[in-house]
Design an enzyme around this catalytic site. Structure first.
Site, mmCIF file in Angstrom:
data_model
loop_
_atom_site.group_PDB
_atom_site.id
_atom_site.type_symbol
_atom_site.label_atom_id
_atom_site.label_comp_id
_atom_site.label_asym_id
_atom_site.label_seq_id
_atom_site.Cartn_x
_atom_site.Cartn_y
_atom_site.Cartn_z
ATOM 1 N N ASP A 1 0.851 -1.183 0.000
ATOM 2 C CA ASP A 1 0.000 0.000 0.000
ATOM 3 C C ASP A 1 0.893 1.241 0.000
ATOM 4 O OD1 ASP A 1 -3.226 0.240 0.719
ATOM 5 O OD2 ASP A 1 -2.097 2.071 1.063
ATOM 6 N N ASP B 1 4.505 2.922 -3.978
ATOM 7 C CA ASP B 1 3.578 3.746 -4.758
ATOM 8 C C ASP B 1 3.301 3.032 -6.069
ATOM 9 O OD1 ASP B 1 2.120 5.577 -6.170
ATOM 10 O OD2 ASP B 1 3.539 7.233 -5.931
ATOM 11 N N TYR C 1 -14.225 8.490 -11.788
ATOM 12 C CA TYR C 1 -14.033 7.185 -11.150
ATOM 13 C C TYR C 1 -14.578 6.038 -12.007
ATOM 14 C CZ TYR C 1 -14.363 3.589 -7.502
ATOM 15 O OH TYR C 1 -14.246 2.432 -6.774
ATOM 16 N N GLU D 1 -15.409 8.452 3.459
ATOM 17 C CA GLU D 1 -16.291 7.368 3.891
ATOM 18 C C GLU D 1 -17.545 7.278 3.013
ATOM 19 O OE1 GLU D 1 -17.335 11.032 6.329
ATOM 20 O OE2 GLU D 1 -15.550 10.078 5.503
ATOM 21 N N LYS D 2 -18.058 6.052 2.888
ATOM 22 C CA LYS D 2 -19.289 5.824 2.137
ATOM 23 C C LYS D 2 -20.490 5.902 3.073
ATOM 24 C CE LYS D 2 -17.121 3.216 -1.556
ATOM 25 N NZ LYS D 2 -17.147 1.978 -2.376
ATOM 26 N N LYS E 1 -22.541 9.671 12.007
ATOM 27 C CA LYS E 1 -23.438 10.771 12.361
ATOM 28 C C LYS E 1 -24.387 10.367 13.488
ATOM 29 C CE LYS E 1 -23.306 12.904 7.753
ATOM 30 N NZ LYS E 1 -24.061 13.210 6.515
#
Length: 335
Positions: free
Chosen positions: A43, A63, A158, A200-201, A209
């Site tokens: 990673d 990388d 994307y 975040e998704k 939240k």
């Protein structure tokens, strides 16, 4: 989670590209559980920032947008899982299209290095964002089958990167004999992933939240859009099992790996409220990034090809995800 019957020998040399990420970290942990002994995990992030680390494996910081680093990563590897990408939830991908497109360098350079190394098999993690946007304008969306990627009109940035990279995998199989496997993931979620910071998704964002509302006593929640946009969300355990089934199958065409349990974002909020035992005042941000109006996974082809479909309910997965996110949110208040 059961092991895959046609998995290779446990000493097969495997590379996990993106091993410090959410899915990559879970995959490394699952390969360890199954007894795989020769796994390299790579990673771009410092190892201290990886979501999960398996100390038994060869963990490297490289990388993978750079060809030389891909060559280093792939030395001696017979199989590659490419889960590496610069990505996030809708708020990230709508505002970082160039960064998302640059992930095509990762897949292209990994494939080039795999050709040089004579790697046998290459898995690419694609996305439901490849699907034609015209087929996703209604919240009551018809589930998306694999052929719905064409005529091409994917998510800008994307989605185009993912569709281009799918073609790269196919052509490297056709021209150079590297066996390609492509999964189109549908909104993967679960513990040990991004839960704050903007990448975040929806499942993690809503869990955060709600957790913050519970912890603060301010019983309100901000929802992007009107909350009536629809999605399906795929729990990490289903994602891993589907990924391994596909990787170690003889299926070379792209397959959906996604739940077909369609919910509105409002319904997702209600599920998390019920888990948390709270009822929140909902504040809708109508001009926030919200993506397509509706998206769901058609699982007929994966059932036909692999004899399996994702089966973990959203209620089960969100229970575990919310509990983990709550703990992270609570801990952040004490740091």
């Amino acid at each position: 989670m059961s092991d895959v019957a046609n998995a290779p020998a446990k000493d097969t040399p495997i590379l996990i590209a993106g091993g410090g990420g959410f899915i990559g970290g879970w995959l490394a942990a699952d390969l360890l559980r199954q007894g795989f002994t020769d796994v390299r995990s790579v990673d771009v992030k410092p190892i201290s920032e990886w979501y999960q680390v398996v100390p038994d494996y060869d963990n490297q910081v490289l990388d993978l947008q750079l060809l030389e680093d891909c060559r280093t990563a792939i030395v001696g590897r017979a199989q590659v899982f490419n889960l590496a990408a610069d990505m996030g939830g809708m708020g990230f991908i709508e505002l970082n299209k160039a960064a998302c497109m640059l992930s095509s360098l990762i897949n292209t350079h990994l494939l080039q290095a795999a050709r040089e190394e004579e790697t046998q098999r290459f898995f690419f993690s694609s996305s439901a964002c490849v699907y034609n946007a015209d087929k996703q304008k209604d919240a009551n969306v018809t589930a998306l089958k694999e052929s719905d990627a064409y005529p091409a009109m994917p998510e800008d940035g994307y989605g185009w990167e993912k569709l281009f990279s799918e073609h790269m995998v196919r052509h490297f199989e056709e021209d150079f004999g590297i066996e390609g496997r492509v999964a189109r993931y549908h909104n993967v979620y679960g513990p040990h992933g991004t839960w704050d910071g903007g990448r975040e998704k929806a499942p993690a964002a809503i869990s955060r939240k709600v957790a913050q509302a519970v912890l603060s006593g301010n019983h309100e929640i901000e929802i992007w859009g009107d909350g009536e946009q629809t999605r399906s969300f795929t729990y990490i355990d289903d994602t891993l099992h589907g990924t391994e089934l596909l990787m170690w199958s003889e299926v070379s065409e792209p397959l959906n790996i996604g739940s077909d349990q369609l919910v509105t974002i409002n319904e997702l909020v209600t599920i998390v409220e019920n888990i948390a035992g709270v009822k929140l005042k909902r504040n809708y941000i109508l001009d926030a990034p919200k993506g397509v109006r509706g998206r769901n996974s058609d699982n007929a082809l994966i059932q036909e090809k692999l004899g399996w479909v994702p089966s973990i309910s959203l209620e089960y997965g969100m229970e575990r995800t919310y509990r983990w996110v709550y703990d992270q949110a609570a801990e952040s208040l004490t740091v």
